[in-house]
Design a protein around this motif. Structure first.
Motif, PDB file in Angstrom:
ATOM      1  N   GLU A   1      25.483  41.929  37.723  1.00 15.42           N
ATOM      2  CA  GLU A   1      26.487  42.743  37.041  1.00 15.42           C
ATOM      3  C   GLU A   1      25.956  43.251  35.712  1.00 15.42           C
ATOM      4  O   GLU A   1      25.033  42.666  35.127  1.00 15.42           O
TER       5      GLU A   1
ATOM      6  N   PHE B   1      38.399  52.277  40.020  1.00 12.53           N
ATOM      7  CA  PHE B   1      38.643  52.449  38.595  1.00 12.53           C
ATOM      8  C   PHE B   1      39.604  53.619  38.369  1.00 12.53           C
ATOM      9  O   PHE B   1      39.322  54.744  38.794  1.00 12.53           O
TER      10      PHE B   1
ATOM     11  N   PHE C   1      36.136  43.785  31.094  1.00 15.17           N
ATOM     12  CA  PHE C   1      36.217  43.633  32.545  1.00 15.17           C
ATOM     13  C   PHE C   1      35.773  42.232  32.953  1.00 15.17           C
ATOM     14  O   PHE C   1      34.949  41.598  32.280  1.00 15.17           O
TER      15      PHE C   1
ATOM     16  N   TRP D   1      34.520  43.168  38.325  1.00  9.75           N
ATOM     17  CA  TRP D   1      34.613  44.579  37.958  1.00  9.75           C
ATOM     18  C   TRP D   1      33.313  45.068  37.334  1.00  9.75           C
ATOM     19  O   TRP D   1      32.927  46.229  37.516  1.00  9.75           O
ATOM     20  N   ARG D   2      32.630  44.202  36.583  1.00  9.79           N
ATOM     21  CA  ARG D   2      31.333  44.620  36.021  1.00  9.79           C
ATOM     22  C   ARG D   2      30.300  44.804  37.130  1.00  9.79           C
ATOM     23  O   ARG D   2      29.405  45.641  37.018  1.00  9.79           O
TER      24      ARG D   2
ATOM     25  N   ARG E   1      31.080  46.011  39.986  1.00  8.70           N
ATOM     26  CA  ARG E   1      31.413  47.339  40.504  1.00  8.70           C
ATOM     27  C   ARG E   1      30.771  48.427  39.636  1.00  8.70           C
ATOM     28  O   ARG E   1      30.346  49.468  40.156  1.00  8.70           O
TER      29      ARG E   1
ATOM     30  N   HIS F   1      32.625  42.032  46.034  1.00 12.07           N
ATOM     31  CA  HIS F   1      33.604  42.091  44.953  1.00 12.07           C
ATOM     32  C   HIS F   1      34.551  43.280  45.104  1.00 12.07           C
ATOM     33  O   HIS F   1      35.177  43.696  44.127  1.00 12.07           O
TER      34      HIS F   1
ATOM     35  N   ASN G   1      42.987  45.596  44.726  1.00 10.92           N
ATOM     36  CA  ASN G   1      42.590  44.657  43.680  1.00 10.92           C
ATOM     37  C   ASN G   1      43.577  44.720  42.525  1.00 10.92           C
ATOM     38  O   ASN G   1      44.000  45.796  42.115  1.00 10.92           O
TER      39      ASN G   1
END
Length: 778
Positions: free
Chosen positions: A206, A299, A311, A315-316, A318, A340, A514
Motif C-alpha cells: 500500500e 472512491f 485512509f 483503501w491505501r 486501492r 481489498h 465497502n
C-alpha cells in the motif's frame, strides 16, 4: 613566431629521427609483424571491447551524472536569475540527451543489478541462461530460459522457462507456498533479463500515509516521465522568454558564439519533441483518467481529495492499485488485486483488465476473475516447472485433465510393455537359439524405449480434507437481533432498527458496498461491538468461530504450527496433532517451520485448523479466501456444506458464495435486506448498474452452475415415425396390377405379425418381390 633556436633544434631532432629509423628498419618491421600477430595495435583501429565490470561502471557513472545534473538544476532563485539563458538551455538539453543516451552507454543485459543484489541479500536468488549479445531493447516480449529460482535456500523453480508475450494476460496459479509471489517479486525487481523498453510495475504494498498528498495527487504523481517532461517544458519556456527579451533588445550573440536566433531555434525543436511525447502519454487528460480509475475502485469525489493518512490500509492499497492502472506499464504484475475490494470494485476491475492489451501477470484465488480476465494460464507445478496453457481457467482445468488422462494411459501402456519384455527376456534369454534371439531383440527395443525417454508418472496432489466437527444441537433462536442500531462515535449510524435471526441451519452471504457495515455486523454478532440501541440475544451455550481479515493476530508467528497446537491443546498426543494439521494441508516440514516464514495462505490453513478444533456452533467468515489457493477454497466449501452448524460469510468470491450460501443479505441504506435471487442474478444486476456492457459474454463464468435457457425450455417432441405394417396379400384385381403393402415391426419377440384388416391396400405402393410372387401364386 618561433625563435631561430627552436627551428634549429627541431631540424636536428628530425634528422636524428630519420637516421635512427633507417638504421633499425629491419628490426622495427619484425617487431611490428610480431605485435600484429599477437593482436597489438587493434585499439587504434577498433573500439575497445568493454568487460562486464567496465560496462557496469560506465552505466553507474551515467546514472550518477544524471543524479548530479538533477541536483545541479535545483539552484536558488537568485542564481537562476543571474544565470545566462544559453547556459540554462544547454543544461536542459544536456539532461534530455542524457535521458535518451544513458541506455545506449551500456550493452543491455536487461537486469537491474542494484535491485537484483538487494533481492539476493533478502534470500531470493535467480539464475538463468544469458546471451552474450544481451537483450534487444526493442523487444516487446520477456523470454528467459533455464530459469532457476531459490528462496531462503529452498528450490522453487528448476531449469524452467519464463515467457510473457505482449498482448497476453496471464493468470499464475499454484499451491499455497509454492513461490508465486516470490516469482512476481523477482520479475518486478528486474532480476531476470527484461528488455529495457519494457517498463514494469509490481503492485506489492500500500502507499505510505502522508499528511500532504491526497489520493488523486498520489495517483498522478506515479507518472514520473510525465512530470519530468512537464518540468522540462516549463524550463524551456522560461528560456524562450529570456531569449526573446534579448533578441528584442537588439543583442545578437553571447560568449559561446551562437546567435540568439540559433539558440531559440534549438530550444523550439527540443520543446516540440517534449510536447509530442506528452501528447503520446495523453498528458492533457491525466487528471480525468486518474479520477475515473479512482471512481471505479470505489472512491467518491470527496474521498479523492482526502489525504492518504486518513485512509485505512485497505483503501491505501486501492490507491496503489489505481497508481498501477494509471501508469499503464508495458508489464503489469498484480498479486491478489481483489483482496481489498468490494464486489462492485471487483466487477469494475474485471472489466477494466479484460481490455488490457499489453502484458498482464496476476495471481488470484477467484476463478470468476481469472475466467473473465485471462487469455493464458501458467501452472506453478509441484515438479518446480512453469506449465503454460492457452485459454482461461475453465479451459485450463479441462485441458489439464485431458493431458493427465492421456499421460496416465501412455504411462500404463509403457509400463506394461516393459514388464512384458522383461519377463520374456528373463524366461527365454538363455533358452534355445531362436528364443534367445527374440529375447535379444526385445532387449534392444527396451533399451531404445529407455533412451528415447519414458513417460513420467503423473503426480497427484494430496487432497485437502478440511472438517468442522458437529457442535451439537441448540434450540432456536440461537442469535437474534431486536431493533438494533449502531454507529461509530462522531459518524452517521450504520444500522437502524435491524431485526434478524440466525440458527444452526443458516447459510448466509453478506454483500454490499465497502463502508456499508458488513464487517461491523459480524463484529456485532461476535460481541466485539455493542449496539447503540436495541439488544442482541445469543443462546446461553452459543460458541462462535471467527475468521477475520486480520487472521494472523490469533497466531504466535514465532512458533511453529505444531508448537502452537501443543500449547493451545496440551492434552492431545503429538502424533494426533500432526495428523490433524495434515488434513488441513499443514504437513511435513511446514509443521516445524516458524509461522512467520510461511506464506499467508499457509497461515490461513493453520487458522482454519484451529477453528475446526474449537468446535463452534456458528462460523463467522470475513473474506476467508483472500490468500487461499483453489484446492483450499474447494476444501473449505466442502467442509462448510458438511458442517452441522450455521455460517455467516462475507466474501467477494462469487463462486464460493454460490457453493455454500442459501441466502443473500444486502447490507446497505442502514439496514439488512434479503435478496430474492441467486448470486449470478445479483452479479448481472450489479454489472447493469455499473454500466458495464451487457453484450460482452462472460467467459466461462464459474460463479454459479446456471442452467441455460435451452435447458429450461420444453423439449421438442420427436416427430413420430410411421410404423411399417404387413398387410394380408390379396388376389390382384384385373384393373389393379399392383397392391400396396406396408410393413410393420414384429408385434412380439416370437415374430408374430399384425395383419392389416384393410382389403383394399393403397395404390401405387411398392410391393416386395417375395410378396408379389406369393400374391401371383395365390
Amino acid at each position: 613566431m618561433p625563435s631561430k633556436w627552436r627551428e634549429k633544434k627541431d631540424k636536428l631532432a628530425a634528422e636524428e629521427f630519420e637516421r635512427n629509423l633507417q638504421r633499425s628498419a629491419d628490426d622495427t618491421t619484425v617487431d611490428v609483424v610480431k605485435d600484429a600477430a599477437m593482436g597489438a595495435g587493434d585499439e587504434q583501429i577498433f573500439e575497445k571491447k568493454l568487460s562486464k565490470e567496465e560496462k557496469k561502471a560506465k552505466a553507474k557513472a551515467a546514472r550518477e551524472a544524471k543524479r548530479k545534473l538533477k541536483k545541479g538544476d535545483t539552484v536558488d532563485d537568485e542564481e537562476e536569475e543571474e544565470e545566462d539563458a544559453a547556459v540554462k538551455a544547454e543544461k536542459v538539453l544536456a539532461q534530455m540527451n542524457l535521458n535518451e543516451n544513458e541506455e545506449a552507454a551500456d550493452v543491455d543485459d536487461g537486469i537491474d543489478h542494484d535491485t537484483a543484489d538487494a533481492l539476493a541479500a533478502a534470500g531470493t536468488i535467480c539464475t538463468f541462461a544469458a546471451s552474450r549479445k544481451g537483450v534487444d531493447p526493442r523487444s516487446r516480449d520477456i523470454n528467459v530460459t533455464n530459469f532457476t529460482l531459490q528462496h531462503m535456500g529452498g528450490l522453487l523453480l528448476d531449469e524452467t522457462e519464463v515467457v510473457l508475450n505482449h498482448g497476453n494476460r496471464y493468470g499464475l496459479i499454484g499451491r499455497n507456498g509454492c513461490g508465486k509471489s516470490t516469482l512476481l517479486r523477482a520479475i518486478g525487481a528486474r532480476a531476470i533479463p527484461v528488455p529495457r523498453g519494457i517498463d514494469i510495475f509490481y503492485l506489492s504494498e500500500e502507499i505510505e500515509p502522508s499528511d500532504t498528498v491526497t489520493a488523486l495527487d498520489a495517483v498522478m504523481a506515479v507518472d514520473e516521465e510525465r512530470l519530468r517532461l512537464e518540468q522540462q517544458a516549463d524550463d524551456l519556456n522560461h528560456v524562450l522568454t529570456e531569449l526573446a527579451d534579448k533578441i528584442s533588445s537588439g543583442a545578437e550573440s553571447d560568449a559561446s558564439g551562437k546567435t540568439y536566433d540559433e539558440q531559440q531555434e534549438e530550444v523550439m525543436d527540443a520543446l516540440n519533441s517534449i510536447y509530442e511525447r506528452l501528447d503520446s502519454l495523453d498528458a492533457a487528460t491525466a487528471e480525468v483518467r486518474a479520477r475515473g480509475i479512482l471512481k471505479g475502485l470505489g472512491f467518491t469525489h470527496e474521498m479523492q481529495g482526502k489525504l492518504t493518512k486518513d485512509f485505512s490500509g485497505g483503501w491505501r492499497m486501492r490507491v496503489s492499485l489505481a497508481r498501477a492502472l494509471f501508469l499503464q506499464p508495458v508489464c503489469l504484475l498484480l498479486d491478489e488485486p481483489t483482496n481489498h475490494l468490494d464486489m462492485e470494485a471487483v466487477l469494475w476491475l474485471e472489466d477494466y483488465l479484460s481490455k488490457w492489451n499489453r502484458i498482464l501477470l496476476l495471481i488470484s484465488h477467484s476463478q470468476d476473475f481469472l475466467n473473465n480476465v485471462c487469455t493464458h494460464m501458467i501452472d506453478f507445478t509441484s515438479r518446480k516447472k512453469l506449465q503454460y496453457y492457452d485459454g482461461n481457467y475453465d479451459q485450463f482445468v479441462k485441458t489439464k485433465s485431458e493431458m493427465e488422462e492421456n499421460q496416465w494411459k501412455q504411462y500404463r501402456w509403457e509400463q506394461e510393455q516393459i514388464k512384458s519384455m522383461k519377463e520374456y527376456i528373463a524366461r527365454f534369454g538363455h533358452g534355445t537359439a531362436k528364443n534367445a534371439k527374440q529375447a535379444q531383440s526385445k532387449e534392444k527395443v527396451l533399451q531404445k524405449m529407455i533412451r528415447g525417454g519414458l513417460t513420467e508418472k503423473p503426480v497427484e496432489d494430496k487432497p485437502l480434507n478440511f472438517k468442522f466437527s458437529d457442535p451439537g444441537h441448540l434450540p432456536p433462536p440461537v442469535l437474534a437481533f431486536h431493533d438494533v442500531s449502531f454507529g461509530y462515535p462522531g459518524c452517521e449510524p450504520l444500522y437502524t432498527n435491524v431485526n434478524l435471526g440466525i440458527d444452526l441451519d443458516s447459510r448466509v452471504a453478506l454483500v454490499g458496498p465497502n463502508g456499508a457495515g458488513k464487517t461491523t455486523l459480524v463484529k456485532l454478532m461476535a460481541g466485539e461491538l455493542l449496539p447503540t440501541k436495541g439488544d442482541i440475544r445469543p443462546h446461553g451455550h452459543l460458541k462462535l468461530g471467527r475468521f477475520t481479515q486480520h487472521f494472523v493476530d490469533v497466531l504466535d508467528v514465532e512458533m511453529t504450527p505444531l508448537e502452537f497446537f501443543e500449547q493451545k491443546y496440551p492434552g492431545d498426543p503429538r502424533e494426533e496433532q500432526r495428523k490433524y494439521l495434515g488434513r488441513f494441508g499443514v504437513s511435513g516440514s511446514m509443521q516445524v517451520q516458524k509461522m512467520k516464514e510461511l506464506s499467508d495462505g499457509q497461515k490461513s490453513r493453520v487458522v482454519f485448523a484451529k477453528l475446526g478444533r474449537d468446535v463452534p456452533h456458528i462460523l463467522l467468515l470475513d473474506e476467508p479466501t483472500n490468500h487461499l489457493d483453489m484446492e483450499s477454497i474447494d476444501a473449505l466449501a466442502k467442509a462448510v456444506n458438511e458442517f452441522q452448524g450455521g455460517m455467516i460469510l462475507v466474501s467477494h468470491d462469487m463462486r464460493l458464495i454460490s457453493q455454500v450460501a442459501n441466502e443473500i443479505w444486502i447490507c446497505d441504506n442502514k439496514t439488512i435486506t434479503k435478496y430474492d435471487g441467486d448470486i449470478q442474478s445479483f452479479k448481472m444486476n450489479m454489472r447493469k448498474d455499473l454500466g458495464i456492457d451487457e453484450k460482452v459474454k462472460l467467459q466461462g463464468d464459474a460463479s454459479v452452475k446456471k442452467k441455460t435457457e435451452d435447458a429450461l425450455a420444453p423439449k421438442k417432441e420427436k416427430k413420430e415415425q410411421p410404423k411399417l405394417e404387413v398387410v394380408k396379400p390379396t388376389r390382384p384385381k384385373p384393373a389393379d396390377d399392383a397392391t400396396a403393402v406396408t410393413t410393420t415391426s414384429a408385434a412380439s419377440s416370437a415374430g408374430s405379425l399384425e395383419i392389416n384388416a384393410s382389403d383394399d391396400p393403397p395404390k401405387n405402393k411398392y410391393i416386395p418381390p417375395h410378396l408379389r410372387r406369393k400374391m401371383e401364386s395365390s
